[in-house]
Design a protein around this motif. Structure first.
Motif, PDB file in Angstrom:
ATOM      1  N   SER A  86       1.547   2.625  -4.684  1.00 30.98           N
ATOM      2  CA  SER A  86       0.529   1.541  -4.297  1.00 30.98           C
ATOM      3  C   SER A  86       0.830   1.074  -2.988  1.00 30.98           C
ATOM      4  N   LEU A  87      -0.216   1.379  -2.043  1.00 27.11           N
ATOM      5  CA  LEU A  87       0.020   0.509  -0.748  1.00 27.11           C
ATOM      6  C   LEU A  87      -0.330  -0.714  -0.744  1.00 27.11           C
ATOM      7  N   LYS A  88       0.431  -1.570  -0.064  1.00 26.16           N
ATOM      8  CA  LYS A  88       0.095  -2.997   0.011  1.00 26.16           C
ATOM      9  C   LYS A  88       0.401  -3.613   1.258  1.00 26.16           C
ATOM     10  N   ILE A  89      -0.383  -4.623   1.584  1.00 25.89           N
ATOM     11  CA  ILE A  89       0.054  -5.627   2.650  1.00 25.89           C
ATOM     12  C   ILE A  89       0.800  -6.848   1.970  1.00 25.89           C
ATOM     13  N   CYS A  90       2.072  -6.954   2.712  1.00 25.01           N
ATOM     14  CA  CYS A  90       2.696  -8.219   2.255  1.00 25.01           C
ATOM     15  C   CYS A  90       2.670  -9.260   3.106  1.00 25.01           C
ATOM     16  N   PHE A  91       2.805 -10.384   2.912  1.00 19.88           N
ATOM     17  CA  PHE A  91       2.545 -11.529   3.897  1.00 19.88           C
ATOM     18  C   PHE A  91       3.845 -12.339   3.770  1.00 19.88           C
ATOM     19  N   GLN A  92       4.197 -12.802   5.075  1.00 19.72           N
ATOM     20  CA  GLN A  92       5.592 -13.793   5.046  1.00 19.72           C
ATOM     21  C   GLN A  92       4.976 -14.574   6.052  1.00 19.72           C
ATOM     22  N   LYS A  93       5.269 -16.224   5.472  1.00 20.23           N
ATOM     23  CA  LYS A  93       4.916 -17.315   6.577  1.00 20.23           C
ATOM     24  C   LYS A  93       6.050 -17.650   7.009  1.00 20.23           C
ATOM     25  N   LYS A  94       6.048 -18.180   8.300  1.00 22.91           N
ATOM     26  CA  LYS A  94       6.933 -18.821   8.938  1.00 22.91           C
ATOM     27  C   LYS A  94       6.370 -19.726   9.614  1.00 22.91           C
ATOM     28  N   GLN A  95       7.164 -21.062   9.997  1.00 23.11           N
ATOM     29  CA  GLN A  95       6.719 -22.208  10.842  1.00 23.11           C
ATOM     30  C   GLN A  95       7.612 -22.669  11.548  1.00 23.11           C
ATOM     31  N   TRP A  99       4.588 -22.888  16.276  1.00 22.28           N
ATOM     32  CA  TRP A  99       3.602 -21.877  15.688  1.00 22.28           C
ATOM     33  C   TRP A  99       3.698 -21.848  14.004  1.00 22.28           C
ATOM     34  N   ILE A 100       2.491 -21.500  13.508  1.00 24.44           N
ATOM     35  CA  ILE A 100       2.579 -21.139  12.170  1.00 24.44           C
ATOM     36  C   ILE A 100       2.401 -19.544  12.074  1.00 24.44           C
ATOM     37  N   GLN A 101       3.167 -18.968  11.768  1.00 26.13           N
ATOM     38  CA  GLN A 101       3.331 -17.378  11.903  1.00 26.13           C
ATOM     39  C   GLN A 101       3.233 -16.698  10.490  1.00 26.13           C
ATOM     40  N   TYR A 102       2.161 -15.772  10.428  1.00 25.91           N
ATOM     41  CA  TYR A 102       2.019 -14.784   9.060  1.00 25.91           C
ATOM     42  C   TYR A 102       2.231 -13.465   9.644  1.00 25.91           C
ATOM     43  N   GLN A 103       3.344 -12.977   9.212  1.00 30.17           N
ATOM     44  CA  GLN A 103       3.711 -11.616   9.265  1.00 30.17           C
ATOM     45  C   GLN A 103       3.012 -10.783   8.015  1.00 30.17           C
ATOM     46  N   MET A 104       2.515  -9.746   8.523  1.00 30.36           N
ATOM     47  CA  MET A 104       1.677  -8.576   7.809  1.00 30.36           C
ATOM     48  C   MET A 104       2.650  -7.391   7.916  1.00 30.36           C
ATOM     49  N   LYS A 105       2.989  -6.832   6.558  1.00 31.12           N
ATOM     50  CA  LYS A 105       3.854  -5.650   6.530  1.00 31.12           C
ATOM     51  C   LYS A 105       3.367  -4.697   5.412  1.00 31.12           C
ATOM     52  N   LEU A 106       3.183  -3.294   5.827  1.00 27.61           N
ATOM     53  CA  LEU A 106       2.871  -2.332   4.913  1.00 27.61           C
ATOM     54  C   LEU A 106       3.847  -1.968   4.156  1.00 27.61           C
ATOM     55  N   LEU A 108       5.073   0.506   0.708  1.00 26.10           N
ATOM     56  CA  LEU A 108       4.797   1.637  -0.441  1.00 26.10           C
ATOM     57  C   LEU A 108       5.407   1.426  -1.697  1.00 26.10           C
ATOM     58  N   GLU A 109       4.831   1.001  -2.956  1.00 22.38           N
ATOM     59  CA  GLU A 109       5.742   0.808  -3.925  1.00 22.38           C
ATOM     60  C   GLU A 109       5.007   1.307  -5.397  1.00 22.38           C
ATOM     61  N   ASP A 110       6.002   1.770  -6.196  1.00 23.15           N
ATOM     62  CA  ASP A 110       5.501   2.716  -7.267  1.00 23.15           C
ATOM     63  C   ASP A 110       5.304   1.657  -8.558  1.00 23.15           C
ATOM     64  N   THR A 111       4.932   0.421  -8.149  1.00 21.79           N
ATOM     65  CA  THR A 111       4.322  -0.309  -9.154  1.00 21.79           C
ATOM     66  C   THR A 111       2.929  -0.982  -8.592  1.00 21.79           C
ATOM     67  N   ALA A 112       2.041  -1.251  -9.520  1.00 18.71           N
ATOM     68  CA  ALA A 112       0.691  -1.876  -9.006  1.00 18.71           C
ATOM     69  C   ALA A 112       0.645  -3.310  -9.233  1.00 18.71           C
ATOM     70  N   LEU A 113       1.544  -3.726  -9.544  1.00 18.68           N
ATOM     71  CA  LEU A 113       1.875  -5.381  -9.846  1.00 18.68           C
ATOM     72  C   LEU A 113       1.887  -5.873  -8.595  1.00 18.68           C
ATOM     73  N   LEU A 114       1.175  -6.956  -8.336  1.00 19.82           N
ATOM     74  CA  LEU A 114       1.153  -7.552  -7.291  1.00 19.82           C
ATOM     75  C   LEU A 114       1.663  -9.105  -7.515  1.00 19.82           C
ATOM     76  N   LYS A 115       2.616  -9.224  -6.290  1.00 20.19           N
ATOM     77  CA  LYS A 115       3.077 -10.949  -6.057  1.00 20.19           C
ATOM     78  C   LYS A 115       2.076 -11.526  -5.220  1.00 20.19           C
ATOM     79  N   GLU A 116       2.215 -12.919  -5.205  1.00 24.50           N
ATOM     80  CA  GLU A 116       1.081 -13.665  -4.730  1.00 24.50           C
ATOM     81  C   GLU A 116       0.869 -13.530  -3.396  1.00 24.50           C
ATOM     82  N   PHE A 119      -1.379  -7.757  -1.217  1.00 26.82           N
ATOM     83  CA  PHE A 119      -2.975  -7.133  -1.485  1.00 26.82           C
ATOM     84  C   PHE A 119      -2.744  -5.773  -1.439  1.00 26.82           C
ATOM     85  N   GLU A 120      -3.502  -5.314  -2.232  1.00 25.20           N
ATOM     86  CA  GLU A 120      -3.316  -3.872  -2.408  1.00 25.20           C
ATOM     87  C   GLU A 120      -4.404  -3.283  -1.595  1.00 25.20           C
TER      88      GLU A 120
END
Length: 257
Positions: A86-95, A99-106, A108-116, A119-120
């Motif tokens: 499953s290819l996902k975008i993972c968000f990390q928030k830093k402040q 700034w309020i910074q949102y980091q977006m990282k690609l 690849l995981e072998d689980t389709a379960l999504l954390k809050e 996004f898949e």
């Protein structure tokens, strides 16, 4: 209420209030445009294969109540695996103080379960020696288990909540327009699919399928079920079964004077 529009002119002092106005107007306009949308991908983020890399294009994503812009393409290496990836975008928030910074990282995981904060984008199951493909023979081929990019479960946000990826509804529209046996409502729906760059509202999809298939569907049915129903409708129009059903129905009518 007062509204100020800054005028950037020569020989005038650049005031901090002018920059604040530009910032606030830009952010507020996008927040208002997408406030009725669910979390997930809103625009773009198109995916293609380049050699041993999956490339994700620019786009807009809604994370919680914030609208995030992917300003550059990003690529991630993939390899064969007997497990579903499953290819996902993972968000990390830093402040910080500035700034309020949102980091977006690609990832690849072998689980389709999504954390809050995930996004898949797509998923696939690639066999050894096979090539991962992004081109499909027909709508049903988009749900093939092996060696294709699968967008059925991608995390798209539409008006009122989550929805199904527009790449699927546009492929459905293509097949409807090729058919000689489609109904007028199919054409109208297909034209609407082509006119949208965003995901269609889930309620619209379900209402169309209910009317088209003369059935009742739950409003919270899965994307897999939506995909299957679209394949069913496309199959009917493609092989002429729809026409045969209508003709048999006409022959059974009894007219009484």
């Amino acid at each position: 209420m007062e509204v100020y529009y800054p005028l950037f002119q020569q020989n005038r002092v650049l005031k901090k209030e002018m920059l604040w106005s530009v910032r606030d107007y830009s952010m507020l306009s996008h927040q208002l445009a997408y406030q009725a949308y669910g979390e997930g991908i809103l625009q773009g983020c198109e995916i293609r294969i380049e050699g041993k890399y999956i490339v994700v294009g620019t786009g807009i994503i809604k994370y919680k109540d914030f609208i995030c812009f992917r300003m550059e393409e990003e690529r991630i290496e993939y390899a064969p695996s007997q497990k579903e990836q499953s290819l996902k975008i993972c968000f990390q928030k830093k402040q910080t103080e500035d700034w309020i910074q949102y980091q977006m990282k690609l990832v690849l995981e072998d689980t389709a379960l999504l954390k809050e904060n995930e996004f898949e984008l797509c998923r696939y199951k690639l066999q050894a020696g096979a090539e991962l493909r992004e081109r499909y023979k027909n709508l049903g081929d988009m749900g093939t288990e092996y060696d294709v990019l699968n967008f059925i479960f991608a995390s798209w946000g539409g008006i009122g909540g989550s929805s199904i990826a527009p790449v699927i509804t546009r492929r459905f529209a293509e097949e409807i327009l090729k058919s000689k046996h489609c109904r007028q409502e199919d054409l109208c729906f297909a034209y609407f699919c082509f006119s949208q760059t965003e995901a269609l509202p889930r309620k619209m999809l379900i209402d169309y399928m209910e009317r088209r298939c003369s059935c009742r569907l739950d409003w919270d049915i899965s994307n897999q079920r939506i995909f299957e129903k679209l394949c069913e409708i496309a199959g009917r129009t493609e092989d002429g079964r729809e026409k045969d059903i209508i003709q048999r129905s006409d022959r059974k009518r009894i007219f009484i004077d």
